[in-house]
Scaffold this motif. Structure first.
Motif, mmCIF file in Angstrom:
data_model
loop_
_atom_site.group_PDB
_atom_site.id
_atom_site.type_symbol
_atom_site.label_atom_id
_atom_site.label_comp_id
_atom_site.label_asym_id
_atom_site.label_seq_id
_atom_site.Cartn_x
_atom_site.Cartn_y
_atom_site.Cartn_z
ATOM 1 N N ASN A 91 0.808 -1.218 0.000
ATOM 2 C CA ASN A 91 0.000 0.000 0.000
ATOM 3 C C ASN A 91 0.844 1.271 0.000
ATOM 4 O O ASN A 91 0.371 2.336 0.398
ATOM 5 C CB ASN A 91 -0.948 0.016 1.211
ATOM 6 C CG ASN A 91 -1.969 -1.096 1.163
ATOM 7 O OD1 ASN A 91 -2.424 -1.475 0.085
ATOM 8 N ND2 ASN A 91 -2.318 -1.643 2.308
ATOM 9 N N ARG A 92 2.087 1.161 -0.454
ATOM 10 C CA ARG A 92 2.986 2.317 -0.488
ATOM 11 C C ARG A 92 3.682 2.370 -1.845
ATOM 12 O O ARG A 92 4.900 2.435 -1.931
ATOM 13 C CB ARG A 92 4.001 2.240 0.648
ATOM 14 C CG ARG A 92 3.376 2.274 2.030
ATOM 15 C CD ARG A 92 4.408 2.381 3.138
ATOM 16 N NE ARG A 92 5.214 1.170 3.240
ATOM 17 C CZ ARG A 92 6.540 1.139 3.146
ATOM 18 N NH1 ARG A 92 7.216 2.236 2.934
ATOM 19 N NH2 ARG A 92 7.185 0.010 3.262
ATOM 20 N N THR A 93 2.885 2.333 -2.893
ATOM 21 C CA THR A 93 3.443 2.346 -4.245
ATOM 22 C C THR A 93 4.364 3.539 -4.497
ATOM 23 O O THR A 93 5.405 3.371 -5.140
ATOM 24 C CB THR A 93 2.308 2.321 -5.290
ATOM 25 O OG1 THR A 93 1.482 1.176 -5.054
ATOM 26 C CG2 THR A 93 2.861 2.245 -6.704
ATOM 27 N N PRO A 94 4.043 4.755 -4.041
ATOM 28 C CA PRO A 94 4.982 5.868 -4.254
ATOM 29 C C PRO A 94 6.343 5.618 -3.629
ATOM 30 O O PRO A 94 7.369 5.995 -4.210
ATOM 31 C CB PRO A 94 4.281 7.056 -3.586
ATOM 32 C CG PRO A 94 2.836 6.708 -3.626
ATOM 33 C CD PRO A 94 2.789 5.227 -3.409
ATOM 34 N N ASP A 95 6.380 4.969 -2.466
ATOM 35 C CA ASP A 95 7.656 4.668 -1.824
ATOM 36 C C ASP A 95 8.445 3.653 -2.645
ATOM 37 O O ASP A 95 9.672 3.731 -2.754
ATOM 38 C CB ASP A 95 7.427 4.125 -0.413
ATOM 39 C CG ASP A 95 6.686 5.113 0.467
ATOM 40 O OD1 ASP A 95 6.673 6.307 0.123
ATOM 41 O OD2 ASP A 95 6.122 4.690 1.486
ATOM 42 N N PHE A 96 7.732 2.690 -3.222
ATOM 43 C CA PHE A 96 8.386 1.695 -4.076
ATOM 44 C C PHE A 96 8.956 2.352 -5.326
ATOM 45 O O PHE A 96 10.090 2.074 -5.729
ATOM 46 C CB PHE A 96 7.381 0.604 -4.454
ATOM 47 C CG PHE A 96 7.957 -0.504 -5.284
ATOM 48 C CD1 PHE A 96 8.822 -1.434 -4.730
ATOM 49 C CD2 PHE A 96 7.635 -0.629 -6.636
ATOM 50 C CE1 PHE A 96 9.362 -2.462 -5.492
ATOM 51 C CE2 PHE A 96 8.163 -1.652 -7.406
ATOM 52 C CZ PHE A 96 9.033 -2.569 -6.831
ATOM 53 N N VAL A 97 8.185 3.248 -5.923
ATOM 54 C CA VAL A 97 8.662 3.971 -7.110
ATOM 55 C C VAL A 97 9.871 4.826 -6.753
ATOM 56 O O VAL A 97 10.855 4.887 -7.508
ATOM 57 C CB VAL A 97 7.533 4.842 -7.694
ATOM 58 C CG1 VAL A 97 8.067 5.770 -8.788
ATOM 59 C CG2 VAL A 97 6.420 3.960 -8.258
ATOM 60 N N TRP A 98 9.837 5.488 -5.613
ATOM 61 C CA TRP A 98 10.953 6.330 -5.191
ATOM 62 C C TRP A 98 12.200 5.501 -4.938
ATOM 63 O O TRP A 98 13.317 5.914 -5.254
ATOM 64 C CB TRP A 98 10.572 7.120 -3.947
ATOM 65 C CG TRP A 98 11.582 8.110 -3.476
ATOM 66 C CD1 TRP A 98 12.123 8.209 -2.240
ATOM 67 C CD2 TRP A 98 12.180 9.188 -4.238
ATOM 68 N NE1 TRP A 98 13.012 9.253 -2.166
ATOM 69 C CE2 TRP A 98 13.069 9.876 -3.378
ATOM 70 C CE3 TRP A 98 12.035 9.628 -5.560
ATOM 71 C CZ2 TRP A 98 13.818 10.973 -3.810
ATOM 72 C CZ3 TRP A 98 12.787 10.717 -5.980
ATOM 73 C CH2 TRP A 98 13.663 11.373 -5.107
#
Length: 243
Positions: A91-98
């Motif tokens: 549930n932390r896709t932006p963190d994964f992308v970063w």
């Protein structure tokens, strides 16, 4: 559990689905004679003079032609990348992308820092960075190479690198990925653990971009709502390299 290939594909998390699909489609296109690699390899002269900025991302999407290396790298995205996105960065896709972007920003300047190890394509390096982070997150999990050589997950990146050598491949891209992954791991886990200072935080513009592309996939659990900053960090459960 998915009952068909279509259901399995539909169940994949957004980022790994897009990235893995791009890698497979580009390889298929190359096999059918499309000049995709020549338009994707990292060439800063073409980027500066002809504004071919897509090369900054495209070079991470070509794994190579059909063969064992292609199969292994694709499976690594499907297993270790998917596990990171679904579990570690749940549930932390932006963190994964970063996380991916930081590793990309570590790899891309190598042309100017250490020209002798620079690569035209950094797809394998980025995949190994994810494998390294997965191994640090699950260091004691039993795993194997091709179902034959068993080892703790902590040593899997090195085992896979040895397999690259045995298959006649170049281990340098793999090692660069391990190095890149460790730099990220150091600043996201080891340094904060010692100093209490967290240097890696996902920028709001990354969250906004991910929301616009994938439809706002962030769902904070109740415990995460009370501690939003803590929820945005790679946790890490691994041991130190010297251990």
């Amino acid at each position: 559990m998915s009952n068909s290939p279509g259901e399995w594909y539909a169940s994949l998390p957004s980022v790994c689905k897009v990235w893995g699909s791009a890698c497979v489609l580009i390889t298929f296109g190359t096999q059918f004679g499309l000049p995709l690699p020549v338009n994707l390899y990292l060439d800063y002269k073409l980027i500066w003079e002809r504004f071919q900025i897509w090369r900054l991302i495209g070079n991470f999407c070509f794994i190579g032609g059909f063969g064992f290396p292609f199969v292994f790298r694709t499976l690594m995205i499907a297993r270790y990348g998917v596990h990171l996105e679904q579990k570690t960065f749940e549930n932390r896709t932006p963190d994964f992308v970063w996380m991916l972007m930081i590793n990309m920003m570590i790899l891309l300047p190598l042309k100017f820092i250490v020209p002798s190890v620079s690569q035209p394509f950094y797809s394998s390096s980025l995949i190994f960075a994810m494998l390294y982070l997965w191994s640090r997150e699950n260091p004691t999990q039993n795993t194997s190479i091709m179902g034959m050589i068993r080892m703790p997950a902590f040593y899997l990146p090195w085992g896979m690198m040895a397999l690259t050598v045995l298959m006649g491949g170049d281990p340098v891209p793999d090692f660069l990925g391990v190095l890149s992954g460790h730099v990220y791991y150091f600043f996201s886990v080891l340094y904060p653990r010692q100093s209490g200072v967290h240097l890696i935080k996902t920028p709001q513009w990354v969250e906004a971009a991910v929301a616009s592309i994938f439809g706002n996939p962030i769902i904070r659990a109740a415990s995460n709502v009370t501690q939003p900053n803590e929820a945005r960090r790679f946790v890490g459960r691994g041991r130190r390299l010297a251990d």
